[in-house]
Design an enzyme around this catalytic site. Sequence first.
Site, PDB file in Angstrom:
ATOM      1  N   LYS A  79       1.145  -1.307   0.052  1.00  9.00           N
ATOM      2  CA  LYS A  79      -0.057  -0.123  -0.056  1.00  9.00           C
ATOM      3  C   LYS A  79       0.892   1.346  -0.108  1.00  9.00           C
ATOM      4  CE  LYS A  79      -3.838   1.538   2.931  1.00  9.00           C
ATOM      5  NZ  LYS A  79      -4.593   0.881   4.059  1.00  9.00           N
ATOM      6  N   SER A 154      -9.580   0.583   3.039  1.00 13.67           N
ATOM      7  CA  SER A 154      -8.884   1.701   2.211  1.00 13.67           C
ATOM      8  C   SER A 154      -7.777   1.063   1.604  1.00 13.67           C
ATOM      9  CB  SER A 154      -8.049   2.679   3.023  1.00 13.67           C
ATOM     10  OG  SER A 154      -7.370   2.202   4.048  1.00 13.67           O
ATOM     11  N   SER A 178      -9.533  -1.797   7.152  1.00 14.10           N
ATOM     12  CA  SER A 178      -8.948  -1.454   5.917  1.00 14.10           C
ATOM     13  C   SER A 178      -8.438  -2.640   5.190  1.00 14.10           C
ATOM     14  CB  SER A 178      -8.088  -0.240   5.913  1.00 14.10           C
ATOM     15  OG  SER A 178      -8.680   0.920   5.761  1.00 14.10           O
TER      16      SER A 178
HETATM   17  N1  GLN Z   1     -12.927   2.737   6.954  1.00 13.09           N
HETATM   18  C1  GLN Z   1     -12.426   2.964   8.232  1.00 13.09           C
HETATM   19  C2  GLN Z   1     -11.875   4.460   8.260  1.00 13.09           C
HETATM   20  O1  GLN Z   1     -12.172   5.219   7.236  1.00 13.09           O
HETATM   21  C3  GLN Z   1     -11.034   2.284   8.415  1.00 13.09           C
HETATM   22  C4  GLN Z   1      -9.900   2.806   7.723  1.00 13.09           C
HETATM   23  C5  GLN Z   1      -8.546   2.087   7.903  1.00 13.09           C
HETATM   24  O2  GLN Z   1      -8.646   0.862   8.541  1.00 13.09           O
HETATM   25  N2  GLN Z   1      -7.715   2.538   7.522  1.00 13.09           N
HETATM   26  O3  GLN Z   1     -11.318   5.242   9.001  1.00 13.09           O
END
Ligand code: GLN
Length: 493
Positions: A79, A154, A178
Amino acid sequence: MKIHELTAAETASAIRAKKFSAADAVKESLDRISRHEGDVNACITVMGDSAMSRARDIDDAIARGEDPGVFAGVPYIAKDNFCTKGVRTTCSSHILENWVPTYNASAIDYMNGAGAILMGKANLDEFAMGSSTENSIIGPTKNPRDLGRVPGGSSGGSAAAVAAGYVPIALGSDTGGSVRLPAAFCGIQGLKPSYGEVSRYGIVAYCSALDQVSPLARSVEDLALAMEVLARPDPNDTTCDAYARPKFADALSLKDLMGKRIGMFAGFEAEQMDADLYGALKNAGELCKDAGAIVEPIDLPIAVKYGVATYYVTALADASSKLGCYDGIRYGTRIDGPTLADMYANTRTASFGEEVRRRIILGTCLLTEGFYQNYYGPALKVRTKMAEEFEAVFEKYDAYLLPTAPSMPYPLGAKETDPNRMYLGDVFTVPISLGGLPGINLNMGFTGGGLPLSVQIAGPRYGDMQILGIASVLERMIGRPAPCEPRKLGEVA
Ligand code: GLN
């Protein structure tokens, strides 16, 4: 089998046995990327030249009789919030668009040290804030299982790259889901380790109290091997525990679930979630029973009722302070103005996307005196209550089953304009994060229409090996997911 269909473990053993070379594996990976990237858009940077030269080094080492490591010659993707020495690390944000780190994240060093070959940097929601990989400077990543839908987020680029067969294994980060959510949406396996198992050194912080480096793959074995490579004490990250890790791959020798007690999450109405995913949860419970486990319903009232609110208060407050370092001076983009304050405002207004700005503003408010007392303070207390609720469950159970996501992957653009709807999609992943617990997304096969089904297996803190074992027993019963040729399914509703 074609090279791109192999798991990381199979790829490494074939390269070691000289059935094909690391250079062949890298060529195949680059070929898949160039064939499908126009549709999928999973990569921010592709590192073709450096990957080819690394592959030649690995092949030379094997020719000399050396063993380059468990991931000898295995192509992987990280990532784009993992620092990579000499390779730009954008976090999908204009503010870091041209930022080139001078060091590697520990996880990158560990993967490289185990013989893996970094192919590129994957797309993400800006600063890992999001659940769909639509908030990105390169535009949305599309789900290879259906190009009309989001891949989840994400870490959507990492998940899509594994599902589309670019690479057998990828690194993501999971703060509130994510890695588990995109793994569910793309029909692959993903593990968020217990908080403290894997060093966070060199991943760009979103919420340091929750961020965890997390692998994605198409087999549970690969997740276990990744843990052997990644989970170790690191003096550069004091939140990374110093305890001696177990041999995670031994989890794979678990034959059945005799004597295991598994709690099946029952604290919600079936109508509150997608019927196919509810069916997948029930099916996972039945398979656990078939494998010899005792499966009983459990309730987690605090986690379900307050999880999303507690998570967003905690994460946004943390994020607003973490992102304070992007001031136009220390890192990345600067947009000048007549005064220092103007320069800050110009830089931050123009260089952060809408969702990141929303979170910085909300998080900053939450840390002001009145809001602190009314929201941030209570959120910390609820988090403690939630941890107690989890502890009580794990006195009786070895693991529990719950959904990863309440919905199937939705069409691109469907929730982009409504942050609240997007946040609610995290209802089953954020409680596990707040508890510091490990959670695996396990693929449960596909619907007749070709969309992935999934379930989440959670365990007690540092019970990563325990849930890897349970997941591997279930995976043997279900079959592991294959990569796909990216395609658009019929009209999406
Ligand atoms: N969807 C969650 C957020 O937007 C988790 C994101 C993540 O785990 N980086 O915070």
